[in-house]
Motif scaffolding. Structure first.
Motif, PDB file in Angstrom:
ATOM      1  N   TYR A 118     -14.122   0.181  -2.459  1.00  0.00           N
ATOM      2  CA  TYR A 118     -13.425   1.322  -1.837  1.00  0.00           C
ATOM      3  C   TYR A 118     -14.087   2.642  -2.232  1.00  0.00           C
ATOM      4  O   TYR A 118     -14.807   2.726  -3.239  1.00  0.00           O
ATOM      5  CB  TYR A 118     -11.944   1.322  -2.219  1.00  0.00           C
ATOM      6  CG  TYR A 118     -11.632   1.646  -3.669  1.00  0.00           C
ATOM      7  CD1 TYR A 118     -11.395   2.964  -4.086  1.00  0.00           C
ATOM      8  CD2 TYR A 118     -11.540   0.645  -4.637  1.00  0.00           C
ATOM      9  CE1 TYR A 118     -11.096   3.264  -5.396  1.00  0.00           C
ATOM     10  CE2 TYR A 118     -11.234   0.936  -5.959  1.00  0.00           C
ATOM     11  CZ  TYR A 118     -11.017   2.260  -6.337  1.00  0.00           C
ATOM     12  OH  TYR A 118     -10.722   2.565  -7.650  1.00  0.00           O
ATOM     13  N   GLU A 119     -13.845   3.646  -1.434  1.00  0.00           N
ATOM     14  CA  GLU A 119     -14.356   4.986  -1.741  1.00  0.00           C
ATOM     15  C   GLU A 119     -13.619   5.542  -2.957  1.00  0.00           C
ATOM     16  O   GLU A 119     -12.402   5.412  -3.080  1.00  0.00           O
ATOM     17  CB  GLU A 119     -14.165   5.927  -0.548  1.00  0.00           C
ATOM     18  CG  GLU A 119     -14.929   5.528   0.698  1.00  0.00           C
ATOM     19  CD  GLU A 119     -16.433   5.682   0.534  1.00  0.00           C
ATOM     20  OE1 GLU A 119     -16.853   6.478  -0.342  1.00  0.00           O
ATOM     21  OE2 GLU A 119     -17.188   5.010   1.265  1.00  0.00           O
ATOM     22  N   ASP A 120     -14.358   6.192  -3.848  1.00  0.00           N
ATOM     23  CA  ASP A 120     -13.749   6.688  -5.086  1.00  0.00           C
ATOM     24  C   ASP A 120     -12.536   7.583  -4.821  1.00  0.00           C
ATOM     25  O   ASP A 120     -11.555   7.537  -5.574  1.00  0.00           O
ATOM     26  CB  ASP A 120     -14.781   7.485  -5.886  1.00  0.00           C
ATOM     27  CG  ASP A 120     -15.820   6.586  -6.544  1.00  0.00           C
ATOM     28  OD1 ASP A 120     -16.238   5.598  -5.898  1.00  0.00           O
ATOM     29  OD2 ASP A 120     -16.202   6.856  -7.701  1.00  0.00           O
ATOM     30  N   ALA A 121     -12.601   8.361  -3.773  1.00  0.00           N
ATOM     31  CA  ALA A 121     -11.513   9.294  -3.474  1.00  0.00           C
ATOM     32  C   ALA A 121     -10.255   8.593  -2.978  1.00  0.00           C
ATOM     33  O   ALA A 121      -9.192   9.213  -2.884  1.00  0.00           O
ATOM     34  CB  ALA A 121     -11.978  10.315  -2.436  1.00  0.00           C
ATOM     35  N   ASP A 122     -10.364   7.301  -2.674  1.00  0.00           N
ATOM     36  CA  ASP A 122      -9.236   6.559  -2.091  1.00  0.00           C
ATOM     37  C   ASP A 122      -8.488   5.700  -3.108  1.00  0.00           C
ATOM     38  O   ASP A 122      -7.893   4.681  -2.761  1.00  0.00           O
ATOM     39  CB  ASP A 122      -9.748   5.659  -0.959  1.00  0.00           C
ATOM     40  CG  ASP A 122     -10.213   6.448   0.244  1.00  0.00           C
ATOM     41  OD1 ASP A 122      -9.809   7.614   0.373  1.00  0.00           O
ATOM     42  OD2 ASP A 122     -10.981   5.884   1.050  1.00  0.00           O
ATOM     43  N   PHE A 123      -8.496   6.116  -4.353  1.00  0.00           N
ATOM     44  CA  PHE A 123      -7.838   5.310  -5.381  1.00  0.00           C
ATOM     45  C   PHE A 123      -6.346   5.108  -5.079  1.00  0.00           C
ATOM     46  O   PHE A 123      -5.843   3.974  -5.111  1.00  0.00           O
ATOM     47  CB  PHE A 123      -8.008   5.974  -6.759  1.00  0.00           C
ATOM     48  CG  PHE A 123      -7.283   5.259  -7.866  1.00  0.00           C
ATOM     49  CD1 PHE A 123      -7.724   4.035  -8.333  1.00  0.00           C
ATOM     50  CD2 PHE A 123      -6.146   5.827  -8.442  1.00  0.00           C
ATOM     51  CE1 PHE A 123      -7.052   3.376  -9.356  1.00  0.00           C
ATOM     52  CE2 PHE A 123      -5.467   5.174  -9.463  1.00  0.00           C
ATOM     53  CZ  PHE A 123      -5.922   3.949  -9.922  1.00  0.00           C
ATOM     54  N   GLU A 124      -5.634   6.167  -4.775  1.00  0.00           N
ATOM     55  CA  GLU A 124      -4.197   6.025  -4.511  1.00  0.00           C
ATOM     56  C   GLU A 124      -3.948   5.243  -3.222  1.00  0.00           C
ATOM     57  O   GLU A 124      -3.009   4.434  -3.159  1.00  0.00           O
ATOM     58  CB  GLU A 124      -3.532   7.405  -4.448  1.00  0.00           C
ATOM     59  CG  GLU A 124      -3.510   8.110  -5.795  1.00  0.00           C
ATOM     60  CD  GLU A 124      -2.584   9.310  -5.818  1.00  0.00           C
ATOM     61  OE1 GLU A 124      -1.605   9.319  -5.030  1.00  0.00           O
ATOM     62  OE2 GLU A 124      -2.823  10.233  -6.617  1.00  0.00           O
ATOM     63  N   LYS A 125      -4.784   5.445  -2.227  1.00  0.00           N
ATOM     64  CA  LYS A 125      -4.656   4.662  -0.999  1.00  0.00           C
ATOM     65  C   LYS A 125      -4.908   3.172  -1.275  1.00  0.00           C
ATOM     66  O   LYS A 125      -4.278   2.308  -0.680  1.00  0.00           O
ATOM     67  CB  LYS A 125      -5.647   5.167   0.065  1.00  0.00           C
ATOM     68  CG  LYS A 125      -5.318   6.531   0.636  1.00  0.00           C
ATOM     69  CD  LYS A 125      -6.339   6.914   1.699  1.00  0.00           C
ATOM     70  CE  LYS A 125      -6.023   8.284   2.286  1.00  0.00           C
ATOM     71  NZ  LYS A 125      -7.029   8.692   3.297  1.00  0.00           N
ATOM     72  N   THR A 126      -5.817   2.912  -2.190  1.00  0.00           N
ATOM     73  CA  THR A 126      -6.108   1.519  -2.533  1.00  0.00           C
ATOM     74  C   THR A 126      -4.921   0.883  -3.257  1.00  0.00           C
ATOM     75  O   THR A 126      -4.632  -0.309  -3.061  1.00  0.00           O
ATOM     76  CB  THR A 126      -7.378   1.440  -3.392  1.00  0.00           C
ATOM     77  OG1 THR A 126      -8.462   2.058  -2.684  1.00  0.00           O
ATOM     78  CG2 THR A 126      -7.744  -0.001  -3.696  1.00  0.00           C
ATOM     79  N   CYS A 127      -4.223   1.655  -4.069  1.00  0.00           N
ATOM     80  CA  CYS A 127      -2.994   1.148  -4.690  1.00  0.00           C
ATOM     81  C   CYS A 127      -1.997   0.714  -3.612  1.00  0.00           C
ATOM     82  O   CYS A 127      -1.390  -0.366  -3.695  1.00  0.00           O
ATOM     83  CB  CYS A 127      -2.360   2.214  -5.576  1.00  0.00           C
ATOM     84  SG  CYS A 127      -3.255   2.596  -7.089  1.00  0.00           S
TER      85      CYS A 127
END
Length: 591
Positions: free
Chosen positions: A485-494
């Motif tokens: 995943y893109e680093d900026a998408d951490f919360e979206k990945t959660c």
């Protein structure tokens, strides 16, 4: 902590005058007292309790590491060699402690050498199953009335027998029959099974000591923890010998009688556990050992009018079917059966950009590939940020995975071994092939060989689709799928993790950034019943991490904790009044 009896707790709260007369008027303690003289009242044997006993201090069974040249390694090797030479064994049904042979022999092949069987077992007939049920019910009252300390002593003795006398034999049966190497067998058949039995005693003592905190003047309140009315059906899995023992042990220790339907792939090790319980003093009709056709044995049990509970570990599909079948029988049961189950998982590791690469890869390898991924908690889906993936994580993961040694349990150097049998082998290899057709890229492993044993190389699949087959479907094998995943998408990945599958068993977050840990723990609160921070998704320890998941992963009743025992008791609140009222009018009625 010493659990005081219900009498002691009640007297501590009672008025002084009542305490003074307690030796003349109050009944004997029953909650945690033992060793009794016996009398009969109306044909029922009553045991008078003469003391309140404190159980020995309980701690986790020390793990043995089996280094080269050690006495432990020598002892285990001798047990494996002896078992190979003496097998295949013949396993009967065991009804009332006696061997019953039906002549309908079924095989338990060794998964590392499937042309040879560890044992053959006599499959139970409908008549045998019925006898197991009826004779367990006939033993129910005597088992319920056995003083608590005597029940506790049985399970403490069983744990000590496993820890010493039978340790290597039980481990050998687990290795040869269920495909575990020495370390995995030590974790399971030795340490965890001892822990289950010992901590069961500790937790039940605490449960029985849980009494009403208040007593009005002239009143004594107490709570009784009765076993369920009827029998408990324990349906146990192939992958953990300890789970087999716990699924019958937890209901039995609180006074229930059980019918044990072992997995065909764990019959011999489970048979040894049953023998150990009998040697420890378990009355022979309390747990009836009934191997056989799973669907037929289970259906006959849940169709019985005195079926009281299901204790289950296995697939989500089977558990759901059994729940439906039980619900369709509600009118025939005396009460509402308890349904306790731990089922599947699609467990995850989530890595934050601040995570340590080296330790993160090591944790993934262990979580995904120990015991060929055949743990309900095994890692299956991995979420890695692009910055880590492209700067060492991918390379390290491939290198370490390709270096894993795979082979039979009879060779000490193998990190992992075979999968359980032909159905598992065909399912897992079929899923890998389908994943490749759908665009998944096998970057490590992806090879297999079933010529002698059911061996599948630990496999890593990289996918660009977070909803891919291997990201959503339970595999129960040595297959890990990575989504970058893109680093900026951490919360979206959660949020993606929380909504990708129907399961919620185990999961891990890896980060050095504390705020990232806080964020993930919050957003993934319902995604896993066992949540790990900078640790792998496997390895729950009895007494330390109570185990179980929700959603499609089970009823989350937490084996290895006090809560599981409340599911197998039916409380009775008792209020005893010592002051006789002289009139029915209350002061508020006066004018």
């Amino acid at each position: 902590m010493f659990a005081r009896s219900s009498v002691a707790r009640g007297l501590a709260k009672a008025p002084r005058a009542l305490r003074a007369q307690s030796s003349r008027t109050l009944p004997p303690a029953t909650a945690v007292s033992a060793f009794a003289s016996s009398s009969r009242v109306a044909g029922v044997r009553m045991s008078s309790q003469l003391a309140t006993f404190k159980i020995p201090e309980i701690d986790n069974e020390p793990m043995r590491s089996y280094p080269i040249g050690s006495a432990d390694r020598k002892g285990l090797q001798e047990a494996v060699d002896k078992m190979l030479k003496a097998g295949p064994f013949e396993v009967p049904c065991v009804i009332n402690g006696k061997e019953v042979k039906t002549g309908n022999l079924q095989a338990q092949p060794m998964p590392h050498d499937h042309a040879n069987n560890l044992c053959t077992y006599h499959a139970a007939t409908a008549e045998i199953v019925n006898k197991a049920i009826e004779d367990s019910l006939a033993a129910r009252q005597a088992w319920e009335e056995m003083p608590w300390a005597d029940k506790a002593a049985i399970f403490l003795k069983a744990a000590d027998l496993i820890a010493e006398k039978y340790r290597f034999e039980l481990m050998a049966a687990t290795m040869l029959g269920q495909g575990k190497n020495a370390w995995q067998a030590e974790i399971d058949a030795a340490a965890e099974l001892c822990d289950f039995f010992r901590f069961s005693v500790k937790y039940v003592e605490e449960l029985y000591a849980n009494q009403p905190p208040r007593n009005s003047q002239g009143v004594w309140n107490r709570t009784e923890y009765r076993p369920l009315e009827g029998f408990v059906l324990a349906v146990t899995p192939f992958n953990f010998t300890a789970i087999g023992g716990n699924l019958v042990g937890a209901p039995a220790i609180v006074g229930n009688v059980c019918v044990w339907k072992p997995s065909p792939q764990a019959t011999y090790s489970n048979y040894l556990v049953h023998k150990i319980l009998l040697e420890a003093g378990l009355p022979p009709s309390v747990v009836q050992f009934v191997p056989g056709n799973p669907a037929e044995v289970v259906q006959q049990c849940i169709d019985h009018e005195k079926f009281a509970a299901l204790h289950f570990t296995g697939s989500t599909h089977v558990f759901r079917k059994l729940w439906k079948d039980i619900s369709s029988n509600l009118e025939k049961y005396r009460g509402y059966p308890r349904i306790v189950g731990e089922t599947g998982g699609k467990n995850f590791h989530l890595y934050h950009p601040s995570a340590d690469i080296k330790s993160g890869v090591v944790q993934a390898i262990r979580a995904a590939f120990e015991y060929s991924g055949q743990k309900c908690s095994a890692l299956s889906r991995v979420y890695v940020p692009k910055s880590l993936w492209n700067n060492g994580f991918k390379e390290e993961l491939i290198t370490q995975t390709e270096g894993i040694t795979v082979g039979p349990c009879t060779e000490w150097n193998n990190f992992t071994g075979p999968v359980s049998g032909r159905p598992a082998f065909d399912k897992i290899t079929g899923i890998i092939e389908q994943a490749k057709k759908e665009g998944g890229k096998v970057i490590a492993g992806g090879k297999w060989d079933d010529s002698k044993g059911f061996f599948i190389r630990p496999t890593v699949i990289e996918t660009s689709d977070p909803q891919a087959l291997t990201m959503t479907t339970e595999i129960f094998g040595p297959v890990m799928t990575v989504y970058v995943y893109e680093d900026a998408d951490f919360e979206k990945t959660c949020e993606l993790i929380d909504n990708t599958t129907e399961y919620a068993l185990t999961g891990s977050i890896f980060a050095q950034d504390r705020q990232a840990l806080v964020t993930a723990a919050h957003k993934l609160r319902n995604a896993a019943g066992n949540f790990y921070i900078n640790d792998k998704s496997t390895g729950a320890v009895v007494g330390q991490q109570p185990f179980g998941g929700a959603r499609a992963s089970g009823t989350n009743d937490k084996s290895g904790s006090i809560t599981i025992f409340s599911r197998f008791v039916s409380q009775r609140s008792i209020k005893e009044n010592f002051i006789n009222p002289e009139e029915y009018i209350y002061p508020s009625n006066l004018v």
